[in-house]
Scaffold this motif. Sequence first.
Motif, PDB file in Angstrom:
ATOM      1  N   GLY A   1       0.846  -1.185   0.000  1.00 28.71           N
ATOM      2  CA  GLY A   1       0.000   0.000   0.000  1.00 28.71           C
ATOM      3  C   GLY A   1       0.880   1.232   0.000  1.00 28.71           C
ATOM      4  O   GLY A   1       1.814   1.351  -0.791  1.00 28.71           O
ATOM      5  N   ASP A   2       0.644   2.151   0.945  1.00 27.80           N
ATOM      6  CA  ASP A   2       1.451   3.365   1.050  1.00 27.80           C
ATOM      7  C   ASP A   2       2.607   3.217   2.036  1.00 27.80           C
ATOM      8  O   ASP A   2       3.395   4.152   2.207  1.00 27.80           O
ATOM      9  CB  ASP A   2       0.577   4.548   1.490  1.00 27.80           C
ATOM     10  N   LYS A   3       2.710   2.064   2.676  1.00 26.65           N
ATOM     11  CA  LYS A   3       3.719   1.870   3.720  1.00 26.65           C
ATOM     12  C   LYS A   3       5.014   1.330   3.133  1.00 26.65           C
ATOM     13  O   LYS A   3       5.024   0.297   2.464  1.00 26.65           O
ATOM     14  CB  LYS A   3       3.187   0.905   4.780  1.00 26.65           C
ATOM     15  N   VAL A   4       6.124   2.058   3.387  1.00 27.69           N
ATOM     16  CA  VAL A   4       7.442   1.563   3.001  1.00 27.69           C
ATOM     17  C   VAL A   4       7.903   0.585   4.075  1.00 27.69           C
ATOM     18  O   VAL A   4       7.935   0.918   5.269  1.00 27.69           O
ATOM     19  CB  VAL A   4       8.451   2.716   2.867  1.00 27.69           C
ATOM     20  N   LEU A   5       8.275  -0.631   3.674  1.00 29.84           N
ATOM     21  CA  LEU A   5       8.628  -1.673   4.622  1.00 29.84           C
ATOM     22  C   LEU A   5      10.095  -1.578   5.026  1.00 29.84           C
ATOM     23  O   LEU A   5      10.941  -1.094   4.268  1.00 29.84           O
ATOM     24  CB  LEU A   5       8.328  -3.042   4.017  1.00 29.84           C
ATOM     25  N   THR A   6      10.382  -2.057   6.227  1.00 27.05           N
ATOM     26  CA  THR A   6      11.741  -2.017   6.768  1.00 27.05           C
ATOM     27  C   THR A   6      12.243  -3.436   7.011  1.00 27.05           C
ATOM     28  O   THR A   6      11.455  -4.345   7.302  1.00 27.05           O
ATOM     29  CB  THR A   6      11.795  -1.213   8.071  1.00 27.05           C
ATOM     30  N   PHE A   7      13.577  -3.594   6.946  1.00 21.69           N
ATOM     31  CA  PHE A   7      14.154  -4.932   6.967  1.00 21.69           C
ATOM     32  C   PHE A   7      15.474  -4.962   7.733  1.00 21.69           C
ATOM     33  O   PHE A   7      16.203  -3.976   7.794  1.00 21.69           O
ATOM     34  CB  PHE A   7      14.419  -5.414   5.530  1.00 21.69           C
ATOM     35  N   THR A   8      15.781  -6.150   8.255  1.00 21.79           N
ATOM     36  CA  THR A   8      17.103  -6.460   8.770  1.00 21.79           C
ATOM     37  C   THR A   8      17.842  -7.256   7.710  1.00 21.79           C
ATOM     38  O   THR A   8      17.308  -8.231   7.175  1.00 21.79           O
ATOM     39  CB  THR A   8      17.014  -7.280  10.068  1.00 21.79           C
ATOM     40  N   ALA A   9      19.073  -6.845   7.406  1.00 21.77           N
ATOM     41  CA  ALA A   9      19.828  -7.468   6.322  1.00 21.77           C
ATOM     42  C   ALA A   9      20.774  -8.527   6.853  1.00 21.77           C
ATOM     43  O   ALA A   9      21.424  -8.361   7.898  1.00 21.77           O
ATOM     44  CB  ALA A   9      20.609  -6.404   5.553  1.00 21.77           C
ATOM     45  N   ASN A  10      20.861  -9.632   6.102  1.00 26.22           N
ATOM     46  CA  ASN A  10      21.869 -10.665   6.335  1.00 26.22           C
ATOM     47  C   ASN A  10      22.423 -11.037   4.965  1.00 26.22           C
ATOM     48  O   ASN A  10      21.898 -11.917   4.290  1.00 26.22           O
ATOM     49  CB  ASN A  10      21.259 -11.873   7.035  1.00 26.22           C
ATOM     50  N   GLY A  11      23.482 -10.313   4.545  1.00 25.36           N
ATOM     51  CA  GLY A  11      23.959 -10.482   3.187  1.00 25.36           C
ATOM     52  C   GLY A  11      22.917  -9.965   2.215  1.00 25.36           C
ATOM     53  O   GLY A  11      22.442  -8.834   2.329  1.00 25.36           O
ATOM     54  N   SER A  12      22.524 -10.826   1.285  1.00 27.43           N
ATOM     55  CA  SER A  12      21.515 -10.452   0.293  1.00 27.43           C
ATOM     56  C   SER A  12      20.116 -10.901   0.691  1.00 27.43           C
ATOM     57  O   SER A  12      19.187 -10.831  -0.116  1.00 27.43           O
ATOM     58  CB  SER A  12      21.882 -11.052  -1.074  1.00 27.43           C
ATOM     59  N   THR A  13      19.960 -11.363   1.920  1.00 24.94           N
ATOM     60  CA  THR A  13      18.652 -11.767   2.431  1.00 24.94           C
ATOM     61  C   THR A  13      18.152 -10.713   3.406  1.00 24.94           C
ATOM     62  O   THR A  13      18.877 -10.299   4.320  1.00 24.94           O
ATOM     63  CB  THR A  13      18.731 -13.133   3.128  1.00 24.94           C
ATOM     64  N   TYR A  14      16.909 -10.292   3.221  1.00 22.13           N
ATOM     65  CA  TYR A  14      16.315  -9.232   4.032  1.00 22.13           C
ATOM     66  C   TYR A  14      15.085  -9.781   4.743  1.00 22.13           C
ATOM     67  O   TYR A  14      14.157 -10.273   4.099  1.00 22.13           O
ATOM     68  CB  TYR A  14      15.943  -8.041   3.152  1.00 22.13           C
ATOM     69  N   LEU A  15      15.108  -9.685   6.075  1.00 21.43           N
ATOM     70  CA  LEU A  15      13.999 -10.175   6.895  1.00 21.43           C
ATOM     71  C   LEU A  15      13.131  -9.001   7.328  1.00 21.43           C
ATOM     72  O   LEU A  15      13.632  -8.017   7.876  1.00 21.43           O
ATOM     73  CB  LEU A  15      14.532 -10.908   8.128  1.00 21.43           C
ATOM     74  N   TYR A  16      11.836  -9.115   7.053  1.00 20.22           N
ATOM     75  CA  TYR A  16      10.910  -8.055   7.441  1.00 20.22           C
ATOM     76  C   TYR A  16      11.022  -7.801   8.939  1.00 20.22           C
ATOM     77  O   TYR A  16      10.975  -8.728   9.756  1.00 20.22           O
ATOM     78  CB  TYR A  16       9.486  -8.459   7.079  1.00 20.22           C
ATOM     79  N   ASP A  17      11.167  -6.533   9.317  1.00 13.40           N
ATOM     80  CA  ASP A  17      11.416  -6.180  10.710  1.00 13.40           C
ATOM     81  C   ASP A  17      10.867  -4.775  10.972  1.00 13.40           C
ATOM     82  O   ASP A  17      11.435  -3.779  10.515  1.00 13.40           O
ATOM     83  CB  ASP A  17      12.916  -6.230  11.003  1.00 13.40           C
ATOM     84  N   THR A  18       9.782  -4.699  11.717  1.00 19.23           N
ATOM     85  CA  THR A  18       9.158  -3.399  11.994  1.00 19.23           C
ATOM     86  C   THR A  18      10.006  -2.544  12.924  1.00 19.23           C
ATOM     87  O   THR A  18       9.803  -1.325  13.003  1.00 19.23           O
ATOM     88  CB  THR A  18       7.761  -3.590  12.610  1.00 19.23           C
ATOM     89  N   GLU A  19      10.968  -3.158  13.632  1.00 19.27           N
ATOM     90  CA  GLU A  19      11.817  -2.399  14.546  1.00 19.27           C
ATOM     91  C   GLU A  19      13.012  -1.770  13.828  1.00 19.27           C
ATOM     92  O   GLU A  19      13.697  -0.907  14.383  1.00 19.27           O
ATOM     93  CB  GLU A  19      12.331  -3.306  15.669  1.00 19.27           C
ATOM     94  N   SER A  20      13.284  -2.201  12.601  1.00 20.81           N
ATOM     95  CA  SER A  20      14.410  -1.672  11.845  1.00 20.81           C
ATOM     96  C   SER A  20      14.037  -0.335  11.197  1.00 20.81           C
ATOM     97  O   SER A  20      12.857  -0.020  11.003  1.00 20.81           O
ATOM     98  CB  SER A  20      14.831  -2.671  10.766  1.00 20.81           C
ATOM     99  N   THR A  21      15.067   0.442  10.833  1.00 18.61           N
ATOM    100  CA  THR A  21      14.841   1.679  10.080  1.00 18.61           C
ATOM    101  C   THR A  21      15.330   1.544   8.640  1.00 18.61           C
ATOM    102  O   THR A  21      15.217   2.497   7.858  1.00 18.61           O
ATOM    103  CB  THR A  21      15.573   2.863  10.745  1.00 18.61           C
TER     104      THR A  21
END
Length: 245
Positions: free
Chosen positions: A186-206
Amino acid sequence: MMDTNKGEMTIEEKNAPSDSEKEIVDSNNTATNNNVNIGDTVNYKVTITAKKGAATLKLVDTMDAGLTFGNAVTVTKDGAPLAAGTDYELVTSGIDGTFEVVFTGILPLTADSTIVVEYSAVVNENAKIDEPNKNTASLKYGDNYEIESAPDTTETFSFDIDVFKYTGDADNKTGLADAEFELKCGDKVLTFTANGSTYLYDTESTNTTLKSGSDGYFYVDGLKAGTYTLTETKAPQAHHHRDRK
């Protein structure tokens, strides 16, 4: 043994079979499976049909590693709330499963009863992706809890998106590194924790940046089913035009 000469008598089985039904509760709807984002809370309800005369009874619940128990339950019997420490005990250590609800003060049951146990779990960073994260419940009863009901299992899924950034055509593709993207729901930009080229959805990340690896790939894990918009925000350094995402 019976030490009576009474002509007729009724013997009631004190461990008559009890059973249970386990469900996921989502917006007042119930199901046996659902899909969520990493970090979401899943609410569970177990409805126990307990028979008159039951002298021992406990609910045993086991969660996969991707589910974190909320360490609290609410329990009712025939619609009336039960009290922890008096009517039941919540046990979370020294057991094989995740937790047990051991019924105490309400036993033995003097009538058939409906007992409802409600609790929750958070889908954590250890959740399986594209595979079920299972939560299984069963009842144990009998003199030493040696009788176990058929287990009920719910399944919670979380999904991934695999992205390949490349140049070339369908028959000759070359992966491009360091292209940057953002992902919206939708209008929400999602945030992620990175581990190499893998990104885990994480609402606490910026971190909102997804970057292609040296082979042109990156992977986004931990999303519920839905419609997402992937936008390239920075082209690879060696290419100043936008290639296929």
